[in-house]
Design a protein around this motif. Structure first.
Motif, mmCIF file in Angstrom:
data_model
loop_
_atom_site.group_PDB
_atom_site.id
_atom_site.type_symbol
_atom_site.label_atom_id
_atom_site.label_comp_id
_atom_site.label_asym_id
_atom_site.label_seq_id
_atom_site.Cartn_x
_atom_site.Cartn_y
_atom_site.Cartn_z
ATOM 1 N N MET A 107 0.856 -1.183 0.000
ATOM 2 C CA MET A 107 0.000 0.000 0.000
ATOM 3 C C MET A 107 0.890 1.231 0.000
ATOM 4 O O MET A 107 1.669 1.441 0.928
ATOM 5 C CB MET A 107 -0.892 0.001 1.237
ATOM 6 C CG MET A 107 -1.834 -1.167 1.279
ATOM 7 S SD MET A 107 -2.738 -1.160 2.831
ATOM 8 C CE MET A 107 -3.473 -2.785 2.744
ATOM 9 N N VAL A 108 0.774 2.016 -1.054
ATOM 10 C CA VAL A 108 1.572 3.232 -1.213
ATOM 11 C C VAL A 108 0.648 4.408 -0.907
ATOM 12 O O VAL A 108 -0.295 4.672 -1.654
ATOM 13 C CB VAL A 108 2.151 3.324 -2.640
ATOM 14 C CG1 VAL A 108 2.984 4.590 -2.789
ATOM 15 C CG2 VAL A 108 2.955 2.076 -2.991
ATOM 16 N N PHE A 109 0.908 5.095 0.207
ATOM 17 C CA PHE A 109 0.088 6.219 0.638
ATOM 18 C C PHE A 109 0.655 7.491 0.012
ATOM 19 O O PHE A 109 1.845 7.788 0.165
ATOM 20 C CB PHE A 109 0.080 6.306 2.163
ATOM 21 C CG PHE A 109 -0.585 5.116 2.816
ATOM 22 C CD1 PHE A 109 -1.960 5.083 2.993
ATOM 23 C CD2 PHE A 109 0.161 4.025 3.234
ATOM 24 C CE1 PHE A 109 -2.578 3.988 3.593
ATOM 25 C CE2 PHE A 109 -0.441 2.928 3.834
ATOM 26 C CZ PHE A 109 -1.819 2.909 4.006
ATOM 27 N N ILE A 110 -0.221 8.251 -0.678
ATOM 28 C CA ILE A 110 0.228 9.361 -1.519
ATOM 29 C C ILE A 110 -0.421 10.682 -1.086
ATOM 30 O O ILE A 110 -1.648 10.784 -0.999
ATOM 31 C CB ILE A 110 -0.115 9.074 -3.001
ATOM 32 C CG1 ILE A 110 0.391 7.665 -3.382
ATOM 33 C CG2 ILE A 110 0.459 10.151 -3.902
ATOM 34 C CD1 ILE A 110 -0.241 7.120 -4.644
ATOM 35 N N ARG A 111 0.430 11.676 -0.844
ATOM 36 C CA ARG A 111 -0.048 13.005 -0.449
ATOM 37 C C ARG A 111 -0.752 13.692 -1.622
ATOM 38 O O ARG A 111 -0.670 13.259 -2.765
ATOM 39 C CB ARG A 111 1.125 13.859 0.034
ATOM 40 C CG ARG A 111 1.813 13.272 1.256
ATOM 41 C CD ARG A 111 2.879 14.194 1.805
ATOM 42 N NE ARG A 111 3.662 14.840 0.762
ATOM 43 C CZ ARG A 111 4.975 15.017 0.815
ATOM 44 N NH1 ARG A 111 5.655 14.584 1.843
ATOM 45 N NH2 ARG A 111 5.604 15.632 -0.150
ATOM 46 N N ALA A 112 -1.401 14.798 -1.336
ATOM 47 C CA ALA A 112 -2.154 15.540 -2.351
ATOM 48 C C ALA A 112 -1.268 16.049 -3.476
ATOM 49 O O ALA A 112 -1.733 16.217 -4.613
ATOM 50 C CB ALA A 112 -2.908 16.700 -1.710
ATOM 51 N N ASP A 113 0.026 16.274 -3.204
ATOM 52 C CA ASP A 113 0.929 16.750 -4.255
ATOM 53 C C ASP A 113 1.503 15.614 -5.101
ATOM 54 O O ASP A 113 2.336 15.839 -5.976
ATOM 55 C CB ASP A 113 2.059 17.589 -3.652
ATOM 56 C CG ASP A 113 2.988 16.800 -2.735
ATOM 57 O OD1 ASP A 113 2.773 15.581 -2.522
ATOM 58 O OD2 ASP A 113 3.947 17.409 -2.212
ATOM 59 N N GLY A 114 1.054 14.378 -4.839
ATOM 60 C CA GLY A 114 1.517 13.228 -5.609
ATOM 61 C C GLY A 114 2.773 12.577 -5.049
ATOM 62 O O GLY A 114 3.260 11.598 -5.604
ATOM 63 N N ARG A 115 3.303 13.086 -3.955
ATOM 64 C CA ARG A 115 4.500 12.499 -3.344
ATOM 65 C C ARG A 115 4.121 11.352 -2.415
ATOM 66 O O ARG A 115 3.139 11.428 -1.682
ATOM 67 C CB ARG A 115 5.274 13.537 -2.543
ATOM 68 C CG ARG A 115 5.839 14.658 -3.375
ATOM 69 C CD ARG A 115 7.141 14.255 -3.979
ATOM 70 N NE ARG A 115 7.637 15.307 -4.853
ATOM 71 C CZ ARG A 115 8.623 15.137 -5.689
ATOM 72 N NH1 ARG A 115 9.221 13.971 -5.771
ATOM 73 N NH2 ARG A 115 9.018 16.115 -6.463
ATOM 74 N N VAL A 136 -1.645 12.679 6.358
ATOM 75 C CA VAL A 136 -2.773 13.016 5.493
ATOM 76 C C VAL A 136 -2.437 12.657 4.048
ATOM 77 O O VAL A 136 -1.371 13.017 3.545
ATOM 78 C CB VAL A 136 -3.096 14.519 5.624
ATOM 79 C CG1 VAL A 136 -4.171 14.948 4.662
ATOM 80 C CG2 VAL A 136 -3.508 14.834 7.062
ATOM 81 N N VAL A 137 -3.351 11.943 3.387
ATOM 82 C CA VAL A 137 -3.139 11.537 1.998
ATOM 83 C C VAL A 137 -4.383 11.805 1.153
ATOM 84 O O VAL A 137 -5.489 11.913 1.680
ATOM 85 C CB VAL A 137 -2.763 10.034 1.892
ATOM 86 C CG1 VAL A 137 -1.454 9.747 2.606
ATOM 87 C CG2 VAL A 137 -3.867 9.130 2.401
ATOM 88 N N LEU A 138 -4.175 11.897 -0.144
ATOM 89 C CA LEU A 138 -5.269 12.027 -1.095
ATOM 90 C C LEU A 138 -5.573 10.681 -1.746
ATOM 91 O O LEU A 138 -6.710 10.392 -2.101
ATOM 92 C CB LEU A 138 -4.916 13.046 -2.187
ATOM 93 C CG LEU A 138 -5.963 13.268 -3.274
ATOM 94 C CD1 LEU A 138 -7.253 13.839 -2.678
ATOM 95 C CD2 LEU A 138 -5.425 14.189 -4.353
ATOM 96 N N GLY A 139 -4.548 9.848 -1.884
ATOM 97 C CA GLY A 139 -4.735 8.572 -2.557
ATOM 98 C C GLY A 139 -3.896 7.465 -1.954
ATOM 99 O O GLY A 139 -2.928 7.718 -1.235
#
Length: 166
Positions: A107-115, A136-139
């Motif tokens: 599971m790769v947790f990704i911030r709102a900036d895509g990092r 906090v993540v977006l995806g």
């Protein structure tokens, strides 16, 4: 007595699963029967820029509450070049678990900036232990267990997909 009762209950449950057209989970007596899940929709390209280069995958996007809840549950395989991207629409803290998930996943947790914020590697099938993002993540990108290490994915790497701003 307990063994006989447990065996009878197992037989009844197996018969019920067959009658309903469900597939029993062979790896755990604790897991309820699974109904095979179809692909969510068309596949979309996703790219991860790592220190080893660019990794290109095709992903299903889970962007509704129902799709995010279902996720990879009851699937028996995932190709090395595939994944599932969970789009939460707004950044938030999240935690995933592997209940009714039959295959190991990264599971790769990704911030709102895509990092990439963090990675939960080789999550165990059928485990109910919460696996938090750690922020906090977006995806969240789910890929086959061990694949993040093979691709060299690390926190700070850039994920490129339409849900992340350019």
């Amino acid at each position: 007595m307990r063994l006989a009762l447990r065996r009878s209950l197992s037989i009844v449950c197996a018969a019920l699963a067959l009658a309903l057209g469900a597939c029993a989970t062979p790896t755990s007596a604790k897991s309820p029967a699974c109904v095979p899940q179809p692909q969510l929709g068309k596949l979309e390209p996703l790219e991860i820029v790592t220190g080893q280069g660019r990794a290109r995958l095709m992903v299903e996007v889970a962007d509704s509450p129902r799709e995010r809840e279902r996720g990879m549950m009851c699937r028996t395989a995932m190709a090395a070049d595939r994944g599932m991207l969970f789009d939460f629409k707004t950044p938030q803290p999240v935690a995933f678990w592997m209940e009714n998930t039959l295959i190991s996943l990264d599971m790769v947790f990704i911030r709102a900036d895509g990092r990439v914020l963090s990675i939960q590697r080789n999550a165990r099938p059928l485990d109910r232990t919460p696996l938090p993002a750690g922020g906090v993540v977006l995806g969240v990108l789910e890929i086959p267990g061990g694949r993040a290490a093979q691709l060299g994915v690390l926190p700070g790497d850039q994920v490129m997909h339409r849900i992340f701003p350019k």
